[in-house]
Motif scaffolding. Structure first.
Motif, PDB file in Angstrom:
ATOM      1  N   LYS A 104     -36.577  -1.322 -22.979  1.00 44.60           N
ATOM      2  CA  LYS A 104     -36.233  -1.501 -21.575  1.00 44.60           C
ATOM      3  C   LYS A 104     -36.853  -0.321 -20.857  1.00 44.60           C
ATOM      4  O   LYS A 104     -36.475   0.827 -21.093  1.00 44.60           O
ATOM      5  N   GLY A 105     -37.848  -0.594 -20.037  1.00 48.73           N
ATOM      6  CA  GLY A 105     -38.623   0.489 -19.452  1.00 48.73           C
ATOM      7  C   GLY A 105     -39.348   1.231 -20.566  1.00 48.73           C
ATOM      8  O   GLY A 105     -40.030   0.625 -21.377  1.00 48.73           O
ATOM      9  N   GLU A 106     -39.153   2.542 -20.626  1.00 51.31           N
ATOM     10  CA  GLU A 106     -39.774   3.349 -21.677  1.00 51.31           C
ATOM     11  C   GLU A 106     -38.744   3.794 -22.707  1.00 51.31           C
ATOM     12  O   GLU A 106     -38.906   4.824 -23.356  1.00 51.31           O
TER      13      GLU A 106
ATOM     14  N   ARG B 270     -44.284  -8.987 -22.737  1.00 49.26           N
ATOM     15  CA  ARG B 270     -43.326  -8.683 -21.668  1.00 49.26           C
ATOM     16  C   ARG B 270     -42.165  -9.681 -21.740  1.00 49.26           C
ATOM     17  O   ARG B 270     -42.372 -10.880 -21.853  1.00 49.26           O
TER      18      ARG B 270
ATOM     19  N   ASN C  68     -39.456  -9.385 -19.306  1.00 51.14           N
ATOM     20  CA  ASN C  68     -39.232  -9.546 -17.871  1.00 51.14           C
ATOM     21  C   ASN C  68     -39.775  -8.299 -17.188  1.00 51.14           C
ATOM     22  O   ASN C  68     -40.505  -7.529 -17.823  1.00 51.14           O
ATOM     23  N   GLU C  69     -39.421  -8.064 -15.945  1.00 47.53           N
ATOM     24  CA  GLU C  69     -40.000  -6.924 -15.229  1.00 47.53           C
ATOM     25  C   GLU C  69     -39.667  -5.574 -15.859  1.00 47.53           C
ATOM     26  O   GLU C  69     -40.379  -4.598 -15.659  1.00 47.53           O
ATOM     27  N   LYS C  70     -38.609  -5.497 -16.665  1.00 46.99           N
ATOM     28  CA  LYS C  70     -38.233  -4.219 -17.267  1.00 46.99           C
ATOM     29  C   LYS C  70     -38.346  -4.178 -18.789  1.00 46.99           C
ATOM     30  O   LYS C  70     -38.341  -3.106 -19.374  1.00 46.99           O
ATOM     31  N   GLY C  71     -38.430  -5.319 -19.433  1.00 51.75           N
ATOM     32  CA  GLY C  71     -38.333  -5.334 -20.891  1.00 51.75           C
ATOM     33  C   GLY C  71     -39.596  -5.767 -21.616  1.00 51.75           C
ATOM     34  O   GLY C  71     -40.431  -6.493 -21.075  1.00 51.75           O
TER      35      GLY C  71
ATOM     36  N   ARG D 166     -32.022  -6.525 -19.133  1.00 49.45           N
ATOM     37  CA  ARG D 166     -32.158  -6.352 -17.677  1.00 49.45           C
ATOM     38  C   ARG D 166     -32.008  -4.898 -17.306  1.00 49.45           C
ATOM     39  O   ARG D 166     -31.361  -4.151 -17.860  1.00 49.45           O
TER      40      ARG D 166
END
Length: 124
Positions: A26-28, A88, A90-93, A124
């Motif tokens: 999730k992100g970094e 990917r 989603n936008e964060k994961g 998320r």
């Protein structure tokens, strides 16, 4: 969330046993990974690889050369140490997997993409 990821890992492995390691970021930040893999030190460059179309990437002490990539996917391979796959969620994961060298990386990427779709509501 952890049990949802675990379930998806077991299903991914059952569908494609050549995929031997799995992680979710999730992100970094690594939020889940199999016990046989440790991507904590490499996660920043791993999640940047698709966007940057990185020519080489290191993960868990192995250097992979880019085979193909998009903004949402990445396949890196070595001649005898397997394939690094990134998709990917989603936008964060991100879903990250390692497949053994005898795997067809493009097919393993399809399996990983299905897993990412199932995880899209959980990360998320």
């Amino acid at each position: 969330m952890e049990s949802a990821i675990s379930r998806q890992w077991y299903q991914l492995y059952e569908n494609n046993p050549k995929i031997q390691a799995f992680a979710v970021a999730k992100g970094e930040e690594i939020v889940w990974q199999t016990e046989n893999w440790n991507l904590l030190e490499d996660i920043k460059q791993i999640v940047a690889a698709p966007k940057d179309a990185a020519g080489n990437i290191s993960a868990f002490g192995v250097k992979y050369k880019r085979v193909t990539s998009t903004q949402d996917t990445y396949i890196g391979s070595t001649s005898n140490k397997g394939h690094l796959l990134i998709v990917r969620i989603n936008e964060k994961g991100w879903a990250i997997a390692w497949a053994e060298s005898t795997a067809v990386p493009e097919l393993a990427l399809i399996d990983l993409t299905k897993t990412a779709i199932h995880l899209s509501n959980d990360v998320r």
